[in-house]
Write a protein that holds these residues in place. Structure first.
Motif, PDB file in Angstrom:
ATOM      1  N   ALA A  57       0.831  -1.215   0.000  1.00  0.00           N
ATOM      2  CA  ALA A  57       0.000   0.000   0.000  1.00  0.00           C
ATOM      3  C   ALA A  57       0.862   1.260   0.000  1.00  0.00           C
ATOM      4  O   ALA A  57       1.997   1.248   0.492  1.00  0.00           O
ATOM      5  N   GLY A  83       5.081  -4.196  11.913  1.00  0.00           N
ATOM      6  CA  GLY A  83       4.011  -5.085  12.362  1.00  0.00           C
ATOM      7  C   GLY A  83       4.517  -6.518  12.398  1.00  0.00           C
ATOM      8  O   GLY A  83       5.715  -6.757  12.519  1.00  0.00           O
ATOM      9  N   THR A  85       4.133  -8.903   9.799  1.00  0.00           N
ATOM     10  CA  THR A  85       4.803  -9.147   8.508  1.00  0.00           C
ATOM     11  C   THR A  85       4.991  -7.850   7.712  1.00  0.00           C
ATOM     12  O   THR A  85       5.606  -7.880   6.650  1.00  0.00           O
ATOM     13  N   SER A  86       4.450  -6.741   8.209  1.00  0.00           N
ATOM     14  CA  SER A  86       4.490  -5.501   7.422  1.00  0.00           C
ATOM     15  C   SER A  86       5.370  -4.434   8.064  1.00  0.00           C
ATOM     16  O   SER A  86       5.665  -4.490   9.258  1.00  0.00           O
ATOM     17  N   PRO A 122       3.414 -13.874   2.906  1.00  0.00           N
ATOM     18  CA  PRO A 122       3.909 -13.040   4.006  1.00  0.00           C
ATOM     19  C   PRO A 122       4.615 -13.871   5.063  1.00  0.00           C
ATOM     20  O   PRO A 122       4.178 -14.990   5.361  1.00  0.00           O
TER      21      PRO A 122
END
Ligand code: COA
Length: 135
Positions: A57, A83, A85-86, A122
């Protein structure tokens, strides 16, 4: 309060804006700038996760001033959240023209990247085994 007179974050990309990168107005094409921001954020994400990463994103992207041919374009990355996986990365673009070497903030945005395993799924950013751990 954030200091708007100098970049925040780590310099990840520095490049010269060339005539081939222009739009119909003769200014630098926004998509060219975004691709460099994306690449720079990807470098920061890969450095953090030490694995394949992909953009999931892009938020709050703003172009603050036009970029001209011959400007030095510098992309700065700041990790703002990790996070499971982010990773959310704040990107700033600062540009300097040959006439006025004082860099000015020209664009900024937030890029979210996901850490991926070799199958493109992910995987956790903070994991026990990383590429460099195997070497
Ligand atoms: C990246 C990708 C593997 C994620 O797959 P997914 O099924 O959405 O995975 P998940 O739902 O488990 O989400 C993974 C992480 O991304 C985050 N995420 C997913 N969609 C998001 C969005 N729209 N905005 C912000 N974060 C998002 C989730 O919150 C999660 O983060 P966390 O683990 O830190 O909590 C998949 O969407 C994909 O392959 N997208 C294409 C990527 C790509 O090709 N990018 C290049 C552009 S051409």
């Amino acid at each position: 309060m954030q200091d708007e007179t100098k970049p925040s974050g780590t310099l990840v990309i520095q490049v010269l804006a060339m005539p081939k990168d222009t739009n119909a107005n003769g200014d630098i094409f926004g998509g060219w700038l975004v691709s460099h921001m994306d690449m720079g954020a990807g470098i920061a994400a890969r450095f953090e996760a030490r694995c394949r990463v992909a953009t999931v994103a892009i938020d709050s992207l703003v172009f603050l001033r036009p970029v001209a041919i011959g400007d030095v374009v510098a992309c700065y990355a700041s990790m703002i959240r990790i996070g499971r996986t982010s990773m959310r990365i704040h990107m700033e673009v600062w540009t300097a023209s040959p006439a006025d070497e004082v860099p000015k903030k020209s664009a900024e945005g937030i890029f979210t990247f996901v850490a991926l395993d070799m199958s493109g799924r992910p995987q956790p950013v903070k994991r026990s085994t990383r590429i460099e751990d195997d070497q």
